[in-house]
Design a protein around this motif. Structure first.
Motif, short mmCIF file in Angstrom:
data_model
loop_
_atom_site.label_atom_id
_atom_site.label_comp_id
_atom_site.label_asym_id
_atom_site.label_seq_id
_atom_site.Cartn_x
_atom_site.Cartn_y
_atom_site.Cartn_z
N GLU A 42 60.89 51.53 62.19
CA GLU A 42 61.13 50.11 61.99
C GLU A 42 62.14 49.84 60.87
OE1 GLU A 42 57.26 48.57 61.27
OE2 GLU A 42 56.66 48.60 63.38
N ASN A 43 62.64 50.91 60.29
CA ASN A 43 63.57 50.80 59.17
C ASN A 43 65.00 50.86 59.70
OD1 ASN A 43 64.99 50.94 56.78
ND2 ASN A 43 63.74 52.56 55.89
N THR A 44 65.75 49.77 59.61
CA THR A 44 67.11 49.77 60.16
C THR A 44 68.04 50.70 59.40
OG1 THR A 44 67.51 47.77 58.84
CG2 THR A 44 66.99 47.46 61.15
N PRO A 97 72.08 45.75 68.12
CA PRO A 97 71.52 44.51 67.57
C PRO A 97 70.57 44.75 66.40
CG PRO A 97 70.54 45.01 69.70
CD PRO A 97 71.72 45.93 69.54
N GLY A 98 69.92 45.91 66.38
CA GLY A 98 69.01 46.21 65.28
C GLY A 98 69.74 46.39 63.97
N TRP A 99 70.98 46.88 64.02
CA TRP A 99 71.76 47.11 62.80
C TRP A 99 72.35 45.80 62.27
CZ3 TRP A 99 72.60 50.52 59.07
CH2 TRP A 99 73.76 50.42 58.30
N TRP A 115 60.86 42.39 64.08
CA TRP A 115 59.55 42.06 63.49
C TRP A 115 59.68 41.27 62.20
CZ3 TRP A 115 58.94 43.88 58.59
CH2 TRP A 115 59.71 44.97 58.19
N LEU A 116 60.84 41.38 61.52
CA LEU A 116 61.05 40.65 60.27
C LEU A 116 61.30 39.16 60.52
CD1 LEU A 116 61.08 41.34 57.28
CD2 LEU A 116 63.55 41.63 57.41
N GLN A 117 61.56 38.81 61.78
CA GLN A 117 61.82 37.42 62.12
C GLN A 117 60.57 36.75 62.69
OE1 GLN A 117 65.80 36.90 64.02
NE2 GLN A 117 66.00 39.10 63.75
N THR A 118 59.41 37.28 62.30
CA THR A 118 58.12 36.70 62.66
C THR A 118 57.44 36.21 61.38
OG1 THR A 118 57.02 38.85 62.50
CG2 THR A 118 57.92 38.23 64.65
N ASP A 119 56.24 35.68 61.52
CA ASP A 119 55.51 35.15 60.36
C ASP A 119 55.27 36.25 59.32
OD1 ASP A 119 52.75 34.43 58.92
OD2 ASP A 119 53.70 32.57 59.63
#
Length: 274
Positions: free
Chosen positions: A135-137, A153-155, A161-165
């Motif tokens: 999960e670490n870009t 897109p991940g880079w 997951w960071l764009q969630t609550d």
């Protein structure tokens, strides 16, 4: 290929900076994103890679070095941007990170000591969080990539997951340690019960289990903040007693009952005590 350098259309307020670091035997990588906390949208700020030293260095030490580069990049970003950044999070998958930083006041290897001392000067423990490698870009940069790969897109967009609550994000190191301590100390009354409840196989080093026991005692006393030397020393004594009781159960039991130890035991020559 183009990268949008106009971060947000609706002004720059409620901003959060995320810095990911990672390392492999070939390279170290640091990548940063700005996040608009209203929409949780992430935008790429900068990514940089450094070749690992020619001299062999273990992966944990390289990840510690990458964390140092992360706090240096943080200073650069804050210096070069005029916008106000309200919160900052550092992300690493180095499992020994918190142990090294919390032991910065103790004698360590020169490589570790120098870097463990620099990180707290420019960040605080509650700003550091653990993230799984997948999960670490920044992991993308440690493996190398082509120009086409940069379009991943991940880079450029950061982890989904960071764009969630925020409640679903991994917790800061300090909260992880205290939460783990709370789970165990809620049922702990004696050292004997602690020895029975802890799964010793979960802890890969002496420092890690020692700090965990320290947090257990601290939670029981309802104390917070950074670990103190006397607390760590007390946890070490508890660990030593655990090992003694497990390795020499008869001797330990005999000493506790104030009975003499059989002179036929080799350990009797050492005048053992608890």
């Amino acid at each position: 290929m183009s990268i949008n350098r106009f971060y947000f259309e609706n002004g720059c307020t409620n901003l959060r900076l995320h810095i990911f670091t990672d390392a492999s035997e070939e390279a170290m990588c640091i990548v940063a994103y700005l996040q608009y906390e209203v929409t949780l949208k992430l935008l790429y700020v900068i990514g940089t890679c450094r070749v690992a030293p020619i001299r062999h260095t273990t992966i944990p030490k390289l990840e510690l070095q990458a964390a140092v580069y992360g706090v240096r990049l943080r200073r650069q970003i804050l210096r070069e941007h005029d916008v106000k950044i309200d919160k900052i999070d550092h992300w690493t998958n180095l499992s020994t990170f918190s142990q090294w930083l919390q032991s910065a006041h103790k004698k360590q290897q020169v490589f570790v000591a120098n870097r463990a001392a620099e990180i707290p000067e420019n960040s605080s423990m509650d700003q550091w969080r653990h993230v799984k490698g997948i999960e670490n870009t920044a992991d993308i940069g440690t493996r190398g990539m082509s120009i086409e790969g940069l379009k991943d897109p991940g880079w450029l967009n950061g982890p989904a997951w960071l764009q969630t609550d925020e409640e679903t994000w991994p917790k800061p190191w300090c909260q992880v340690n205290e939460a783990e301590a709370e789970q165990v100390t809620s049922t702990i009354a004696t050292e004997t019960e602690l020895d029975r409840l802890i799964d010793w196989r979960r802890y890969s080093s002496f420092n890690r289990i020692r700090n965990f026991i320290t947090y257990c005692m601290r939670f029981k006393m309802k104390q917070k903040g950074h670990l103190k030397g006397d607390e760590i020393h007390e946890a070490e004594q508890i660990l030593f007693r655990f090992v003694q009781n497990e390795s020499f159960p008869k001797v330990s039991k005999s000493i506790k009952k104030s009975k003499e130890i059989s002179r036929t035991l080799n350990i009797a020559k050492l005048s053992p005590f608890i």
